[in-house]
Design a protein around this motif. Structure first.
Motif, PDB file in Angstrom:
ATOM      1  N   ASP A  13       0.821  -1.159  -0.148  1.00 60.47           N
ATOM      2  CA  ASP A  13      -0.096   0.083  -0.055  1.00 60.47           C
ATOM      3  C   ASP A  13       0.998   1.202   0.087  1.00 60.47           C
ATOM      4  O   ASP A  13       0.555   2.198  -0.747  1.00 60.47           O
ATOM      5  N   VAL A  14       1.853   1.406   1.001  1.00 60.18           N
ATOM      6  CA  VAL A  14       2.820   2.370   0.842  1.00 60.18           C
ATOM      7  C   VAL A  14       3.676   2.491  -0.482  1.00 60.18           C
ATOM      8  O   VAL A  14       3.771   3.447  -0.851  1.00 60.18           O
ATOM      9  N   THR A  15       4.322   1.378  -0.832  1.00 60.09           N
ATOM     10  CA  THR A  15       4.885   1.364  -2.171  1.00 60.09           C
ATOM     11  C   THR A  15       4.047   1.987  -3.544  1.00 60.09           C
ATOM     12  O   THR A  15       4.663   2.994  -4.354  1.00 60.09           O
ATOM     13  N   THR A  16       2.814   1.567  -3.452  1.00 61.22           N
ATOM     14  CA  THR A  16       1.828   2.028  -4.619  1.00 61.22           C
ATOM     15  C   THR A  16       1.654   3.572  -4.480  1.00 61.22           C
ATOM     16  O   THR A  16       1.063   4.108  -5.457  1.00 61.22           O
ATOM     17  N   SER A  17       1.752   4.083  -3.298  1.00 58.72           N
ATOM     18  CA  SER A  17       1.368   5.541  -3.308  1.00 58.72           C
ATOM     19  C   SER A  17       2.448   6.504  -4.165  1.00 58.72           C
ATOM     20  O   SER A  17       1.864   7.534  -4.724  1.00 58.72           O
ATOM     21  N   ALA A  18       3.393   5.655  -4.468  1.00 62.12           N
ATOM     22  CA  ALA A  18       4.644   6.611  -5.580  1.00 62.12           C
ATOM     23  C   ALA A  18       3.994   6.520  -6.760  1.00 62.12           C
ATOM     24  O   ALA A  18       4.468   7.106  -7.482  1.00 62.12           O
ATOM     25  N   ARG A  19       2.824   5.698  -7.177  1.00 60.28           N
ATOM     26  CA  ARG A  19       2.622   5.597  -8.290  1.00 60.28           C
ATOM     27  C   ARG A  19       1.568   6.632  -8.467  1.00 60.28           C
ATOM     28  O   ARG A  19       0.778   6.717  -9.855  1.00 60.28           O
ATOM     29  N   VAL A  20       0.989   7.485  -7.632  1.00 59.33           N
ATOM     30  CA  VAL A  20       0.102   8.553  -7.896  1.00 59.33           C
ATOM     31  C   VAL A  20       0.737   9.817  -8.178  1.00 59.33           C
ATOM     32  O   VAL A  20       1.652  10.095  -7.196  1.00 59.33           O
ATOM     33  N   ASP A  21       0.323  10.617  -8.993  1.00 57.21           N
ATOM     34  CA  ASP A  21       0.941  11.766  -9.205  1.00 57.21           C
ATOM     35  C   ASP A  21       0.303  12.718  -8.187  1.00 57.21           C
ATOM     36  O   ASP A  21       0.927  13.890  -8.055  1.00 57.21           O
ATOM     37  N   ARG A  22      -1.027  12.572  -7.891  1.00 54.35           N
ATOM     38  CA  ARG A  22      -1.695  13.713  -7.320  1.00 54.35           C
ATOM     39  C   ARG A  22      -2.658  13.069  -6.351  1.00 54.35           C
ATOM     40  O   ARG A  22      -3.585  12.276  -6.818  1.00 54.35           O
ATOM     41  N   PHE A  23      -2.399  13.326  -4.969  1.00 51.74           N
ATOM     42  CA  PHE A  23      -3.516  12.737  -4.145  1.00 51.74           C
ATOM     43  C   PHE A  23      -4.687  13.830  -4.067  1.00 51.74           C
ATOM     44  O   PHE A  23      -4.319  15.369  -3.607  1.00 51.74           O
ATOM     45  N   VAL A  24      -5.942  13.568  -3.758  1.00 51.83           N
ATOM     46  CA  VAL A  24      -7.071  14.202  -3.642  1.00 51.83           C
ATOM     47  C   VAL A  24      -7.729  13.560  -2.540  1.00 51.83           C
ATOM     48  O   VAL A  24      -8.183  12.313  -2.660  1.00 51.83           O
ATOM     49  N   ALA A  25      -7.889  14.274  -1.435  1.00 45.52           N
ATOM     50  CA  ALA A  25      -8.553  13.528  -0.283  1.00 45.52           C
ATOM     51  C   ALA A  25     -10.093  14.236   0.017  1.00 45.52           C
ATOM     52  O   ALA A  25     -10.320  15.254  -0.504  1.00 45.52           O
ATOM     53  N   ASN A  26     -10.923  13.369   0.448  1.00 47.98           N
ATOM     54  CA  ASN A  26     -12.512  13.907   0.830  1.00 47.98           C
ATOM     55  C   ASN A  26     -12.701  14.640   1.977  1.00 47.98           C
ATOM     56  O   ASN A  26     -13.647  14.864   2.182  1.00 47.98           O
ATOM     57  N   SER A  27     -11.482  14.898   2.594  1.00 41.92           N
ATOM     58  CA  SER A  27     -11.652  15.549   3.912  1.00 41.92           C
ATOM     59  C   SER A  27     -10.298  15.977   4.450  1.00 41.92           C
ATOM     60  O   SER A  27      -9.421  15.185   4.071  1.00 41.92           O
ATOM     61  N   HIS A  28     -10.132  16.954   5.357  1.00 43.23           N
ATOM     62  CA  HIS A  28      -8.843  17.168   6.000  1.00 43.23           C
ATOM     63  C   HIS A  28      -8.538  16.005   7.015  1.00 43.23           C
ATOM     64  O   HIS A  28      -7.241  15.697   6.849  1.00 43.23           O
ATOM     65  N   HIS A  29      -9.608  15.401   7.470  1.00 41.70           N
ATOM     66  CA  HIS A  29      -9.182  14.194   8.069  1.00 41.70           C
ATOM     67  C   HIS A  29      -8.605  13.015   7.715  1.00 41.70           C
ATOM     68  O   HIS A  29      -7.475  12.707   7.986  1.00 41.70           O
ATOM     69  N   VAL A  30      -8.912  12.786   6.416  1.00 43.40           N
ATOM     70  CA  VAL A  30      -8.242  11.913   5.381  1.00 43.40           C
ATOM     71  C   VAL A  30      -7.103  12.357   5.007  1.00 43.40           C
ATOM     72  O   VAL A  30      -6.108  11.601   4.797  1.00 43.40           O
ATOM     73  N   ALA A  31      -6.886  13.732   4.665  1.00 43.79           N
ATOM     74  CA  ALA A  31      -5.413  14.313   4.130  1.00 43.79           C
ATOM     75  C   ALA A  31      -4.596  14.025   5.162  1.00 43.79           C
ATOM     76  O   ALA A  31      -3.471  13.725   5.017  1.00 43.79           O
ATOM     77  N   ALA A  32      -5.060  14.110   6.521  1.00 47.77           N
ATOM     78  CA  ALA A  32      -3.837  13.942   7.513  1.00 47.77           C
ATOM     79  C   ALA A  32      -3.373  12.751   7.312  1.00 47.77           C
ATOM     80  O   ALA A  32      -2.256  12.409   7.835  1.00 47.77           O
ATOM     81  N   ARG A  33      -4.362  11.641   7.442  1.00 46.70           N
ATOM     82  CA  ARG A  33      -4.081  10.033   7.366  1.00 46.70           C
ATOM     83  C   ARG A  33      -3.267   9.678   6.190  1.00 46.70           C
ATOM     84  O   ARG A  33      -2.275   9.053   6.152  1.00 46.70           O
ATOM     85  N   ILE A  34      -3.422  10.685   4.933  1.00 47.40           N
ATOM     86  CA  ILE A  34      -2.292  10.316   3.868  1.00 47.40           C
ATOM     87  C   ILE A  34      -1.198  10.945   3.978  1.00 47.40           C
ATOM     88  O   ILE A  34      -0.022  10.142   3.648  1.00 47.40           O
ATOM     89  N   GLY A  35      -0.999  12.199   4.874  1.00 49.40           N
ATOM     90  CA  GLY A  35       0.451  12.588   5.099  1.00 49.40           C
ATOM     91  C   GLY A  35       0.963  11.657   6.265  1.00 49.40           C
ATOM     92  O   GLY A  35       2.282  11.507   6.252  1.00 49.40           O
ATOM     93  N   LYS A  36       0.411  10.925   7.275  1.00 50.59           N
ATOM     94  CA  LYS A  36       0.953  10.066   8.077  1.00 50.59           C
ATOM     95  C   LYS A  36       1.385   8.712   7.656  1.00 50.59           C
ATOM     96  O   LYS A  36       2.131   8.265   7.995  1.00 50.59           O
ATOM     97  N   TYR A  37       0.461   7.932   6.532  1.00 51.25           N
ATOM     98  CA  TYR A  37       0.805   6.816   6.368  1.00 51.25           C
ATOM     99  C   TYR A  37       1.627   6.608   4.877  1.00 51.25           C
ATOM    100  O   TYR A  37       2.375   5.784   4.938  1.00 51.25           O
ATOM    101  N   TYR A  38       1.194   7.705   3.886  1.00 50.52           N
ATOM    102  CA  TYR A  38       2.042   7.611   2.691  1.00 50.52           C
ATOM    103  C   TYR A  38       3.008   8.590   2.493  1.00 50.52           C
ATOM    104  O   TYR A  38       3.747   8.832   1.812  1.00 50.52           O
ATOM    105  N   ARG A  39       3.101   9.967   3.672  1.00 47.57           N
ATOM    106  CA  ARG A  39       3.978  10.903   3.722  1.00 47.57           C
ATOM    107  C   ARG A  39       4.022  11.380   2.417  1.00 47.57           C
ATOM    108  O   ARG A  39       4.956  11.982   1.557  1.00 47.57           O
ATOM    109  N   ARG A  40       2.768  12.048   1.890  1.00 52.63           N
ATOM    110  CA  ARG A  40       2.319  12.675   0.778  1.00 52.63           C
ATOM    111  C   ARG A  40       1.452  13.718   1.166  1.00 52.63           C
ATOM    112  O   ARG A  40       0.548  13.517   1.765  1.00 52.63           O
ATOM    113  N   GLY A  41       1.732  14.926   0.392  1.00 53.50           N
ATOM    114  CA  GLY A  41       0.527  16.192   0.401  1.00 53.50           C
ATOM    115  C   GLY A  41      -0.567  15.577  -0.133  1.00 53.50           C
ATOM    116  O   GLY A  41      -0.681  14.666  -0.924  1.00 53.50           O
ATOM    117  N   ALA A  42      -1.803  16.224   0.013  1.00 52.53           N
ATOM    118  CA  ALA A  42      -3.158  15.868  -0.519  1.00 52.53           C
ATOM    119  C   ALA A  42      -4.104  17.164  -0.776  1.00 52.53           C
ATOM    120  O   ALA A  42      -4.098  17.885   0.131  1.00 52.53           O
TER     121      ALA A  42
END
Length: 390
Positions: free
Chosen positions: A148-177
């Protein structure tokens, strides 16, 4: 432009599938790829597109027991041939972003949530699983998390459905959203003049929704609660319910809509990434009594469109209902509905189109991805001490 939309699975019509419908409106020429597909369970709008299921579709009972196939899902996603597509949009809640996009394509992931059962809800899901699942999860989860973490690098742009989810994307994938709230059909809901003496709880009846808190609280208070929805928790909830709790099971949209408009308030005791049901209820002009974490902090305005309670417990919910009834007359249906319109389908479509145009322009200029993506939706006001509001 050739567009591929990758959706985790198509076996029902819930919030994620409503987002998929909005994407279908934006890209009527798009092809859809999904792990398993039940045409009878989805809308005509989705069926009008070319839908390609993975090889998991051929396994007996795949559309009913798809969650048990999680260990095979990485192989299924990577088997999709996306050569020739210019834009890949993955709709992620279960795995979807793990496809292999062609090098020239932009890959935008609309993330409803990183997989809860691998990350922040892992221990909750394991505690509520059957013996075989509870035994297998510790053996399989590390490899699935690594994938799951490795495949986050296959994404050019993350879009999150809430700030709550954006924080989890940052925590687990180390990516902005970029944050863009999902589309809610607010125009389909309207306030009514006659409010009746019952509270409403609606949604899928699964453990993390914590409908059990509402059932126990209203049984103890001897107040009327109507529960709309079905799921594995239904039998247990019925067994613990008193005579003031009514279960309608799966109800047609018109029945759900009518109850939303006529209830005293929606009771929302679970932690959600966003939560469409509260927004639909507010679009009906009715307030929401919600557990004050996650998406509820971004959709419910305390003391204006509802009340937030600070602890996920029966006593906290009872106290919130008592408080609500002392100030019930201060909630204005028109004001509540106006607030809900910020989550409209139009706002989602305009925002998503702008994100795609920005990402395609960035790729044309040789700048793949955005290290600091702009925020489409402003963050909600933070409640530093939710307990202090009671």
């Amino acid at each position: 432009m050739r567009v591929a939309i990758v959706h985790y699975w198509l076996v029902s019509m819930r919030g994620g599938e409503k987002v998929l419908e909005a994407l279908c409106d934006l890209y009527p020429q798009a092809d859809i790829f999904t792990l398993v597909y039940d045409p009878a369970a989805v809308s005509q709008k989705i069926r009008e597109h070319k839908v390609t299921p993975s090889f998991l579709q051929r396994l007996p009972g795949a559309t009913r027991h798809y969650q048990a196939l999680l260990p095979l899902m990485p192989f299924a996603l990577e088997s999709f041939d996306l050569r020739g597509y210019d834009l890949v949009i993955s709709s992620e809640s279960g795995p979807a972003k793990g496809v292999i996009p062609p090098p020239q394509a932009a890959h935008i992931c609309y993330c409803h949530s990183p997989m809860r059962y691998l990350w922040d809800h892992y221990h909750f899901y394991r505690a509520n699983a059957g013996f075989l699942q509870r035994t297998a999860m510790p053996l399989l989860a590390p490899a699935l998390r690594a994938w799951d973490v490795t495949t986050s690098a296959r994404v050019d742009r993350f879009v999150a459905n809430s700030h709550h989810v954006a924080a989890r994307i940052g925590k687990y994938y180390r990516r902005g959203a970029t944050v863009l709230y999902p589309p809610v059909a607010v125009g389909a809901f309207r306030p009514v003049d006659r409010i009746e003496d019952f509270y409403l709880c609606a949604g899928q009846l699964v453990p993390y929704k914590r409908v059990d808190l509402a059932v126990e609280a209203f049984t103890r208070m001897k107040k009327k609660l109507v529960v709309i929805g079905e799921g594995p928790e239904l039998a247990r909830l019925k067994a613990m319910a008193g005579p003031t709790v009514e279960f309608l099971g799966h109800a047609p949209f018109q029945v759900l809509k009518s109850h939303m408009a006529r209830c005293r308030a929606l009771v929302f005791p679970g932690e959600e990434d966003f939560g469409i049901v509260p927004v639909e209820t507010m679009a009906s002009g009715r307030p929401v009594v919600a557990y004050g974490v996650g998406g509820a902090l971004e959709t419910v305005v305390h003391n204006r469109t509802g009340l937030l309670f600070p602890e996920q417990s029966v006593d906290a919910l009872i106290n919130a209902i008592i408080e609500f009834e002392t100030c019930e007359g201060t909630f204005q249906p028109g004001s509540i509905r106006t607030h809900a319109t910020r989550f409209s389908e139009q706002n989602f479509s305009e925002g998503f189109r702008a994100i795609v145009e920005e990402e395609l322009s960035a790729q044309d200029m040789g700048r793949v991805g955005q290290p600091n993506p702009r925020i489409i939706t402003p963050p909600p006001p933070r409640l530093k001490n939710l307990g202090a509001i009671h």
